[in-house]
Design an enzyme around this catalytic site. Structure first.
Site, mmCIF file in Angstrom:
data_model
loop_
_atom_site.group_PDB
_atom_site.id
_atom_site.type_symbol
_atom_site.label_atom_id
_atom_site.label_comp_id
_atom_site.label_asym_id
_atom_site.label_seq_id
_atom_site.Cartn_x
_atom_site.Cartn_y
_atom_site.Cartn_z
ATOM 1 N N HIS A 1 2.424 9.830 6.021
ATOM 2 C CA HIS A 1 2.196 10.297 7.400
ATOM 3 C C HIS A 1 2.691 11.736 7.571
ATOM 4 O O HIS A 1 2.975 12.171 8.689
ATOM 5 C CB HIS A 1 2.861 9.371 8.429
ATOM 6 N N ALA B 1 -6.844 -1.647 -1.212
ATOM 7 C CA ALA B 1 -5.434 -1.898 -1.519
ATOM 8 C C ALA B 1 -4.584 -0.657 -1.305
ATOM 9 O O ALA B 1 -3.438 -0.596 -1.727
ATOM 10 C CB ALA B 1 -5.285 -2.393 -2.948
ATOM 11 N N SER C 1 -11.983 4.401 -2.291
ATOM 12 C CA SER C 1 -13.077 5.092 -1.589
ATOM 13 C C SER C 1 -13.197 6.535 -2.082
ATOM 14 O O SER C 1 -14.304 7.008 -2.390
ATOM 15 C CB SER C 1 -12.863 5.051 -0.074
ATOM 16 N N ASP D 1 -6.302 12.160 -0.786
ATOM 17 C CA ASP D 1 -6.954 11.253 -1.737
ATOM 18 C C ASP D 1 -7.928 11.983 -2.653
ATOM 19 O O ASP D 1 -7.930 11.798 -3.866
ATOM 20 C CB ASP D 1 -7.703 10.144 -0.985
#
Ligand code: ADP
Ligand code: MG
Length: 386
Positions: A31, A120, A125, A169
């Protein structure tokens, strides 16, 4: 290569090549991305593979071993957010974002396979997007720099698939190196390779997929973002990144906002502390990893008590891993479901003891058995063959 076997089965010919893109775990910094702070992900050995070949015309045809649906056909000329739903939105979104950036995507067939559990919190993705991006650019003979592919694949996820994620990511999947973690400054988007090879110091990393996904995910994620923005606004800052210490937040009177701020400030500090430990002269030792373990557990407590995004299965997994001798453990990802990362001693069956302890803790509570994956800092997306 199971992706090429699937390709031959579904398309009746050989693929032109096979490309792969890894999932990721985040060592520290949760975060912190949307607060313009720091994150420290590393790429996993588990990955998505895409076997692909050109086809005439303007169609993209995709299938996946992990999806029961047959072939999904997409018209490259009619692509727009919302037009493709389900898993195919990820590969279609990459084609759309490539074209939106001025790259002409050729017609193609793609067969997807993966050993990354989906959903998970290990970024299947982004791995799917990045494997697709490498395949499509290679099929089209397009030379797109990695930094631009990060932006393109992130757009696919944010705008086409409609998932509001940060830059971590896709950066991890496209930029990481084996034996390293990637320090990412989410404000400047600069990144640095940081040596990270726990096995060399007798440590191992264990991922525990808690197999839980709680309903709260979307709403609570949005609420945390709003709370951080509100705290920054009340402090007269453009983002919480600008807070260097907790004392600067003393003027905040709201106890909830104070806790949220405390997490963001201390987690940014923990990222930089881990980086300093890994870069210490003489290289990391067993002590370094014990210290990193301590920071991991601190981060979990912060995410659980201050940011309030942990979930019961994660708390139980952390507690059981620590009781079984792990140097540290924490939930990773946005929260309310997904995985736990534990740093375990490699000797004396360290990982085995942690696995048994976590399995036992879940069984006693009647929860679905967790899934374990070894996490080894690995290379970013690349071509496998062809
Ligand atoms: P995470 O990225 O943490 O794994 P997400 O919810 O962001 O979780 O992404 C999971 C989604 O990505 C799946 O629901 C599916 O749509 C897509 N996906 C991931 N892996 C595959 C795969 N091997 N084949 C098809 N779709 C996949
Ligand atoms: Mg994802």
């Amino acid at each position: 290569m199971k992706a090429s076997a699937l390709f031959r089965e579904r398309f009746g010919r050989e693929p032109d090549g096979v490309w792969l893109a890894p999932g990721r775990a985040n060592l520290m910094g949760e975060h912190t991305d949307y607060n313009d702070g720091f994150v420290l992900p590393f790429a996993l050995g588990q990955r998505v593979t895409a076997a692909a070949a050109r086809q005439p015309g303007r169609r993209l045809t995709v299938c996946s071993r992990q999806e029961p649906s047959d072939l999904v056909e997409v018209d490259l000329d009619g692509l727009a957010p919302g037009r493709v739903t389900g898993w195919a939105a990820y590969p279609a979104g990459v084609a759309w974002a490539l074209e939106a950036a001025g790259h002409r995507v050729p017609g193609g067939c793609l067969a997807i396979d993966s050993d990354l559990p989906a959903g998970a919190g290990l970024s299947s993705s982004a791995a799917l997007e990045c494997a697709t991006a490498l395949a499509l650019t290679a099929l089209g003979g397009l030379d797109v720099p990695r930094a631009e592919l990060v932006t393109i694949t992130r757009r696919a996820e944010n705008e086409f698939a409609g998932v509001p994620t940060g830059i971590m990511d896709q950066s991890a999947s496209l930029l990481c190196r084996a034996g390293h973690a990637l320090l990412l400054d989410c404000r400047s988007l600069e990144s640095w390779q940081v040596p990270f090879d726990p096995a060399a110091a007798g440590a191992g990393l264990l991922l525990i997929n808690t197999r839980a996904r709680h309903e709260l995910t979307d709403g609570e994620y949005g609420r945390r973002r709003a709370e951080c923005e509100e705290a920054a606004r009340r402090l007269g800052l453009s983002s919480l990144r600008d807070l260097t210490g907790l004392a600067d937040a003393d003027s905040l009177t709201d106890p909830v906002l104070r806790r949220r701020v405390r997490h963001v400030v201390t987690d940014n500090q923990r990222v930089l502390e881990v980086v300093a430990l890994l870069r210490a002269p003489g290289g990391p030792s067993a002590d370094t990893y014990r210290e990193i373990g301590r920071l991991l557990t601190q981060a979990h407590v912060s995410l659980r008590d201050d940011f309030e995004v942990s979930w019961p299965e994660a708390d139980a997994a952390v507690e059981a891993a620590l009781a079984a001798g792990a140097a540290g453990a924490r939930m990773i990802g946005g929260g309310f479901g997904g995985s736990v990362l534990a740093l375990v001693p490699a000797a004396h069956q360290g990982s085995g003891r942690a696995r048994d302890a976590v399995t036992g803790a879940f069984a006693r509570r009647g929860w679905t058995a967790p899934e374990f994956l070894d996490a080894v800092p690995s290379d970013s997306a690349r071509q496998l063959s062809g």
